[in-house]
Design a protein around this motif. Structure first.
Motif, PDB file in Angstrom:
ATOM      1  N   ARG A  33       0.837  -1.202   0.000  1.00 25.20           N
ATOM      2  CA  ARG A  33       0.000   0.000   0.000  1.00 25.20           C
ATOM      3  C   ARG A  33       0.869   1.248   0.000  1.00 25.20           C
ATOM      4  O   ARG A  33       1.980   1.264   0.526  1.00 25.20           O
ATOM      5  N   THR A  34       0.325   2.315  -0.568  1.00 20.71           N
ATOM      6  CA  THR A  34       1.072   3.570  -0.663  1.00 20.71           C
ATOM      7  C   THR A  34       1.136   4.262   0.700  1.00 20.71           C
ATOM      8  O   THR A  34       0.321   3.992   1.600  1.00 20.71           O
ATOM      9  N   ARG A  50      -3.842   7.766   5.600  1.00 29.29           N
ATOM     10  CA  ARG A  50      -5.299   7.854   5.779  1.00 29.29           C
ATOM     11  C   ARG A  50      -5.785   6.842   6.815  1.00 29.29           C
ATOM     12  O   ARG A  50      -6.573   7.167   7.699  1.00 29.29           O
ATOM     13  N   TRP A  97      -2.121   6.009   1.451  1.00 24.14           N
ATOM     14  CA  TRP A  97      -3.145   5.104   1.984  1.00 24.14           C
ATOM     15  C   TRP A  97      -2.879   4.825   3.462  1.00 24.14           C
ATOM     16  O   TRP A  97      -3.786   4.874   4.286  1.00 24.14           O
ATOM     17  N   GLN A  98      -1.604   4.541   3.790  1.00 22.86           N
ATOM     18  CA  GLN A  98      -1.231   4.276   5.178  1.00 22.86           C
ATOM     19  C   GLN A  98      -1.522   5.491   6.065  1.00 22.86           C
ATOM     20  O   GLN A  98      -2.006   5.341   7.185  1.00 22.86           O
TER      21      GLN A  98
END
Length: 163
Positions: free
Chosen positions: A54-55, A61, A58-59
């Protein structure tokens, strides 16, 4: 003293408008990530290990959302002893699958071990007799008592509110 602090805080939170509580949860949840570098590193380390593909966006968020949920859980735990049955049934619902599983269990009672995550909206599990509409059979819960005896006794009493 701790018991009094918990009771006053809970009473105030229970009477605070939800929009204000959402703002408080958002502010404090984000403050955790900004002001607590060890906690922030732990969030991102766990996310890196669990979701390596995951980007970072994303992490970030997920870390912010999780951090805000920690505060929501704290506020709910404080307020729940001071919420009426009517309000509890308005803010919490039982999934139809749980209703069906419980009806099946009641038709053929047997020993059951129910394991839940440690840090979630577990305080709501004590509301199940209210939400299901009938008492749970003999139930035992394992938890670590608070170090303060009077606060621990009060907390135990609040958790046994519905049986």
């Amino acid at each position: 003293m701790l018991k009094l602090l918990l009771q006053v805080s809970g009473w105030l939170v229970a009477r605070t408008p939800e929009v204000v509580l959402r703002l408080v949860a958002w502010l404090l949840g984000n403050a955790i990530l900004v002001l607590m570098p060890r906690r922030r590193r732990l969030f991102f380390s766990n996310l890196d290990h669990a979701f390596p593909n995951r980007t970072r966006a994303w992490q970030d968020r997920i870390a912010r959302e999780s951090s805000c949920r920690v505060i929501e859980t704290l506020l709910l735990s404080l307020a729940s002893p001071f919420l009426s049955d009517r309000k509890l049934t308005r803010i919490a619902r039982v999934d139809p699958r749980l209703q069906a599983a419980y009806a099946d269990f009641m038709a053929s009672p047997r020993p059951v071990v129910l394991a839940t995550v440690h840090f979630a909206y577990w305080e709501c599990e004590t509301w199940l007799p209210l939400l299901l509409g009938y008492p749970l059979p003999g139930t035992g819960v394992i938890f670590r008592p608070l170090d303060n005896a009077s606060a621990d006794a009060w907390l135990k009493k609040t958790r046994e509110r519905f049986g």
